[in-house]
Design a protein around this motif. Structure first.
Motif, PDB file in Angstrom:
ATOM      1  N   ALA A 174      -8.103  -0.558  75.654  1.00 19.03           N
ATOM      2  CA  ALA A 174      -7.600  -1.928  75.833  1.00 19.03           C
ATOM      3  C   ALA A 174      -7.656  -2.291  77.314  1.00 19.03           C
ATOM      4  O   ALA A 174      -7.152  -1.550  78.169  1.00 19.03           O
ATOM      5  N   GLN A 175      -8.284  -3.428  77.619  1.00 23.10           N
ATOM      6  CA  GLN A 175      -8.482  -3.786  79.025  1.00 23.10           C
ATOM      7  C   GLN A 175      -7.180  -4.202  79.717  1.00 23.10           C
ATOM      8  O   GLN A 175      -6.971  -3.897  80.889  1.00 23.10           O
ATOM      9  N   LYS A 176      -6.324  -4.924  79.002  1.00 21.29           N
ATOM     10  CA  LYS A 176      -5.004  -5.341  79.519  1.00 21.29           C
ATOM     11  C   LYS A 176      -5.101  -5.983  80.906  1.00 21.29           C
ATOM     12  O   LYS A 176      -4.388  -5.591  81.832  1.00 21.29           O
ATOM     13  N   HIS A 177      -5.990  -6.934  81.061  1.00 19.49           N
ATOM     14  CA  HIS A 177      -6.144  -7.716  82.307  1.00 19.49           C
ATOM     15  C   HIS A 177      -6.588  -6.888  83.522  1.00 19.49           C
ATOM     16  O   HIS A 177      -6.535  -7.353  84.642  1.00 19.49           O
TER      17      HIS A 177
ATOM     18  N   ASP B  36     -12.735  -1.084  87.857  1.00 19.90           N
ATOM     19  CA  ASP B  36     -11.687  -0.071  88.078  1.00 19.90           C
ATOM     20  C   ASP B  36     -11.592   0.893  86.898  1.00 19.90           C
ATOM     21  O   ASP B  36     -11.494   2.115  87.071  1.00 19.90           O
ATOM     22  N   ILE B  37     -11.639   0.326  85.666  1.00 18.92           N
ATOM     23  CA  ILE B  37     -11.550   1.192  84.472  1.00 18.92           C
ATOM     24  C   ILE B  37     -12.771   2.095  84.396  1.00 18.92           C
ATOM     25  O   ILE B  37     -12.657   3.291  84.113  1.00 18.92           O
TER      26      ILE B  37
ATOM     27  N   ILE C 223     -21.341   2.825  77.616  1.00 16.47           N
ATOM     28  CA  ILE C 223     -20.066   2.181  77.960  1.00 16.47           C
ATOM     29  C   ILE C 223     -20.255   0.673  77.809  1.00 16.47           C
ATOM     30  O   ILE C 223     -21.152   0.094  78.415  1.00 16.47           O
ATOM     31  N   ASN C 224     -19.441   0.043  76.967  1.00 17.69           N
ATOM     32  CA  ASN C 224     -19.478  -1.413  76.830  1.00 17.69           C
ATOM     33  C   ASN C 224     -18.436  -2.015  77.764  1.00 17.69           C
ATOM     34  O   ASN C 224     -17.243  -1.978  77.478  1.00 17.69           O
ATOM     35  N   ALA C 225     -18.901  -2.555  78.897  1.00 17.23           N
ATOM     36  CA  ALA C 225     -17.977  -3.235  79.809  1.00 17.23           C
ATOM     37  C   ALA C 225     -17.433  -4.479  79.125  1.00 17.23           C
ATOM     38  O   ALA C 225     -16.287  -4.864  79.313  1.00 17.23           O
ATOM     39  N   GLN C 226     -18.296  -5.122  78.332  1.00 17.05           N
ATOM     40  CA  GLN C 226     -17.862  -6.174  77.416  1.00 17.05           C
ATOM     41  C   GLN C 226     -18.492  -5.861  76.058  1.00 17.05           C
ATOM     42  O   GLN C 226     -19.660  -5.469  75.988  1.00 17.05           O
TER      43      GLN C 226
ATOM     44  N   SER D 216     -15.787   1.673  74.773  1.00 15.01           N
ATOM     45  CA  SER D 216     -15.802   0.213  74.889  1.00 15.01           C
ATOM     46  C   SER D 216     -14.468  -0.314  75.389  1.00 15.01           C
ATOM     47  O   SER D 216     -13.412   0.090  74.904  1.00 15.01           O
ATOM     48  N   LEU D 217     -14.539  -1.236  76.352  1.00 14.65           N
ATOM     49  CA  LEU D 217     -13.342  -1.951  76.791  1.00 14.65           C
ATOM     50  C   LEU D 217     -13.171  -3.140  75.859  1.00 14.65           C
ATOM     51  O   LEU D 217     -14.156  -3.786  75.495  1.00 14.65           O
ATOM     52  N   TYR D 218     -11.927  -3.422  75.460  1.00 13.94           N
ATOM     53  CA  TYR D 218     -11.751  -4.549  74.534  1.00 13.94           C
ATOM     54  C   TYR D 218     -10.521  -5.370  74.876  1.00 13.94           C
ATOM     55  O   TYR D 218      -9.589  -4.906  75.529  1.00 13.94           O
TER      56      TYR D 218
END
Length: 438
Positions: free
Chosen positions: A225-228, A233-234, A317-320, A346-348
């Motif tokens: 979870a990206q959480k803003h 950084d992630i 890796i899915n940045a989006q 994946s970041l979501y």
């Protein structure tokens, strides 16, 4: 053990090539479309990367080549020169393995090569041409080659052709072909504009869609979870937790790719970049650097998920996340190939929940996690995270309405506003808390 390809009525030369390629059992798409291609039927095939699609059309089309006819019999088009080159390599292998080096002739027609020299080499027409639509059209309009007598025409990665603006060139080539040409179209998705194109050229085609997901025993799918938080950084944290042979970081578009690659490079992660906006020479240089293992990380658009074959990818890796399921399958299909294992991370955000839900309904299993200081941590799944009560969400909104906003933006203002919102929320929660009966 009997080779299952022997069930197809292939010529002896093709069976010989199949044995040399060490194919024993047809993949699902090969099973479904080879008989129809052998019968001359036009086909629309939808399948993910690594499903055996290229040989699903090459093997039956080679079976129909007549070496005594000195004319182009098979036209194969691809949206990028890299993909055309890869298909041409497979074509050369089949010719060699079939023992037909002196009888079947194939030519690669792509930009970036000397047109005059190419024209001289085409004075004797080959049986097969593989190339990009623009370069083939150039040679056809110059009367260097004629494709009018071709029996079959392949459009590989048709939706990518559309995205990169080459579908008009394909249209111009088909206008110069026989009306009854066998047309074989392969595409991850079928956008509306492609449907119009199909209606123009295809009459009662066989439409095959393969929905197979990457093998779960070879693929691990992680969600963060990206959480803003900032994507770069992630990803930097992820880079401390994984040891990739090669990782592709996907973005939804060229601008996002450029921005992310610049941010990662600034943070000290040596990163290559591939997208359709790069000049052919630059793309060739980057691919050479990748082959020479200069980069461990490559930021890319969907061009790299289908238009270019990059060997040895251990992590995706899915940045989006992409907007459509097929594109997730194509991206993650870059890894866990040829029996190897792979990981997709994946970041979501909230906007991606619909896609995640659809993929889970298809049977894809995700591991929900987070990463901090190079260590993986367990995290709640999206539906557990989404199980906040309506009243809590309402309180959030009410509290934000009462936060005092300053006209001048100073460093740390977001933290101050968030702190203020949390204090107001606590006060509101106390007021709305039901009183206990005595």
């Amino acid at each position: 053990m009997q080779n299952e390809f022997e069930r197809f009525p292939f010529k002896q030369e093709i069976q010989k090539a199949i044995q040399a390629l060490q194919f024993n059992k047809p993949t699902e798409i090969q099973e479904k479309i080879i008989p129809d291609i052998l019968n001359g039927t036009s086909v629309i095939g939808q399948s993910h990367t690594g499903s055996g699609k290229t040989h699903a059309y090459l093997l039956p089309l080679f079976n129909k080549i007549d070496e005594n006819r000195q004319e182009i019999q098979l036209v194969i088009t691809a949206p990028t020169r890299e993909l055309a080159m890869q298909i041409h390599e497979e074509v050369k292998k089949i010719i060699q393995f079939a023992g037909m080096d002196n009888k079947w002739k194939a030519k690669l027609l792509v930009g970036g090569t000397d047109k005059k020299k190419m024209s001289e080499k085409l004075s004797q027409p080959p049986h097969i041409i593989v190339g990009t639509p623009g370069r083939i059209l150039d040679l056809v309009t110059d009367d260097t080659i004629s494709i009018y007598k071709a029996d079959s025409f392949v459009i590989d990665e048709a939706d990518l052709m559309l995205d990169l603006g080459f579908i008009n060139d394909v249209d111009q080539l088909l206008i110069r072909s026989r009306e009854d040409i066998q047309l074989l179209v392969f595409s991850a998705t079928i956008p509306q504009r492609l449907e119009h194109f199909f209606r123009k050229y295809l009459e009662n085609p066989l439409h095959v869609k393969i929905d197979n997901l990457p093998s779960p025993e070879k693929m691990e799918h992680r969600l963060i979870a990206q959480k803003h938080r900032d994507e770069a950084d992630i990803i930097m944290d992820i880079s401390k937790a994984i040891h990739p042979y090669l990782a592709i970081i996907f973005t939804n578009g060229k601008d996002l790719a450029d921005k992310l690659a610049a941010n990662l490079q600034q943070k000290g992660l040596e990163t290559g970049i591939i997208h359709g906006g790069l000049k052919p020479r630059e793309r060739k240089r980057v691919l050479k650097d990748i082959q020479n293992l200069r980069y461990q990380y490559i930021v890319a658009t969907d061009l790299a998920s289908r238009g270019i074959d990059i060997k040895g990818v251990s992590h995706v890796i899915n940045a989006q996340l992409p907007k459509e399921e097929e594109f997730y399958i194509h991206r993650t299909g870059r890894t866990a190939r040829a029996g190897l294992e792979g990981t997709a991370i994946s970041l979501y955000g909230d906007d991606d929940l619909k896609l995640i839900q659809k993929l889970e309904q298809k049977g894809l299993e995700f591991t929900y996690c987070d990463v901090k200081n190079g260590s993986w941590r367990d995290a709640k799944s999206w539906n557990e995270r989404g199980n906040r009560t309506k009243s809590s969400t309402d309180l959030d909104q009410q509290a934000w309405k009462q936060v005092k906003r300053t006209k001048k933006v100073k460093p740390g203002y977001k933290k101050k506003m968030k702190k203020q919102q949390e204090q107001i929320k606590k006060q509101l929660a106390k007021k709305t808390k039901p009183k206990r009966k005595k």
